[in-house]
Design a protein around this motif. Sequence first.
Motif, short mmCIF file in Angstrom:
data_model
loop_
_atom_site.label_atom_id
_atom_site.label_comp_id
_atom_site.label_asym_id
_atom_site.label_seq_id
_atom_site.Cartn_x
_atom_site.Cartn_y
_atom_site.Cartn_z
N ILE A 148 -9.03 11.40 -0.93
CA ILE A 148 -9.14 10.00 -0.52
C ILE A 148 -10.61 9.62 -0.64
O ILE A 148 -11.45 10.15 0.09
N SER A 175 -9.83 3.95 -1.42
CA SER A 175 -9.56 3.04 -0.32
C SER A 175 -10.76 2.17 0.03
O SER A 175 -11.91 2.53 -0.23
N ALA A 208 2.16 9.07 -0.07
CA ALA A 208 1.62 9.55 -1.34
C ALA A 208 2.30 10.85 -1.76
O ALA A 208 2.54 11.09 -2.95
N LEU A 212 0.83 -1.20 0.00
CA LEU A 212 0.00 0.00 0.00
C LEU A 212 0.87 1.25 0.00
O LEU A 212 0.65 2.17 -0.79
N ILE A 262 -6.57 8.51 -3.84
CA ILE A 262 -6.54 7.16 -3.30
C ILE A 262 -7.97 6.65 -3.18
O ILE A 262 -8.81 7.30 -2.56
N VAL A 317 0.96 3.95 -3.34
CA VAL A 317 0.37 5.29 -3.32
C VAL A 317 1.37 6.39 -3.65
O VAL A 317 0.99 7.57 -3.74
N LEU A 365 -1.19 14.41 -3.36
CA LEU A 365 -2.44 13.79 -2.94
C LEU A 365 -3.51 14.85 -2.69
O LEU A 365 -3.31 15.77 -1.89
N ILE A 412 -5.94 4.21 6.34
CA ILE A 412 -5.33 5.34 5.66
C ILE A 412 -5.00 6.41 6.70
O ILE A 412 -5.86 7.18 7.11
N ALA A 461 0.62 9.57 -5.82
CA ALA A 461 -0.80 9.51 -6.21
C ALA A 461 -1.50 10.84 -5.98
O ALA A 461 -1.23 11.54 -5.00
#
Length: 204
Positions: A38, A17, A31, A5, A15, A9, A35, A23, A12
């Motif tokens: 999420i 999830s 990430a 994981l 995400i 990420v 980012l 997270i 990223a």
Amino acid sequence: KRRELLRGVRGATAILSLLTEKIDAEVMDAAGPELKIIANMAVGFDNIDLAAAKQRNVLVTNTPGMLNNAVAEHTIALILAICKRVPESDRFIRAGKYESWGPLMFLGMELNGKTLGIIGLGRIGKAVARRARVFGMSVVYRDIISPGWLDFVARPAALDELVRCLIDQVHSDGAVPKEGEMILSGSATCFVLEYRAGSGWQTR
């Protein structure tokens, strides 16, 4: 899996999830600054560190209400399976024990005329109650807040009142059902279906 994981990420922007994935700040930092969001594929967001997301200016979304009908239908399916003795009769057939039909063989019970007690009349509880009424069941419920106007017939009851009329059939040890449990009472049979987000159904 955690290492995968954290590795996956990196860099990223978003995400997607699952409820089973934690997270937290470590994942967000892995990430990196790119980012932005999420998106949690779950009704809740207990698996996400909201404070850490807010600190990093990351938007968090979830999918409330998406499973209301699915869980309600599954609840009715479980009730029918228990009342009609589907699991045990299925095992009986698969074990090769069936020889001939008998009038009392795996005789179950009807839902019509039975009482469904719901502790915690939220979105899913209401959806279950509507379906139960179609089967001719009476519905009693207990909630810490008023559910407001209901589009089905249901009677509110205090928890001790609801349990008092069922407890002798529900738990031989006298334990009181918890919030979120659904109680089906027959004339001589009673069982409890308990749903917990993330852990699924348990039947007692």
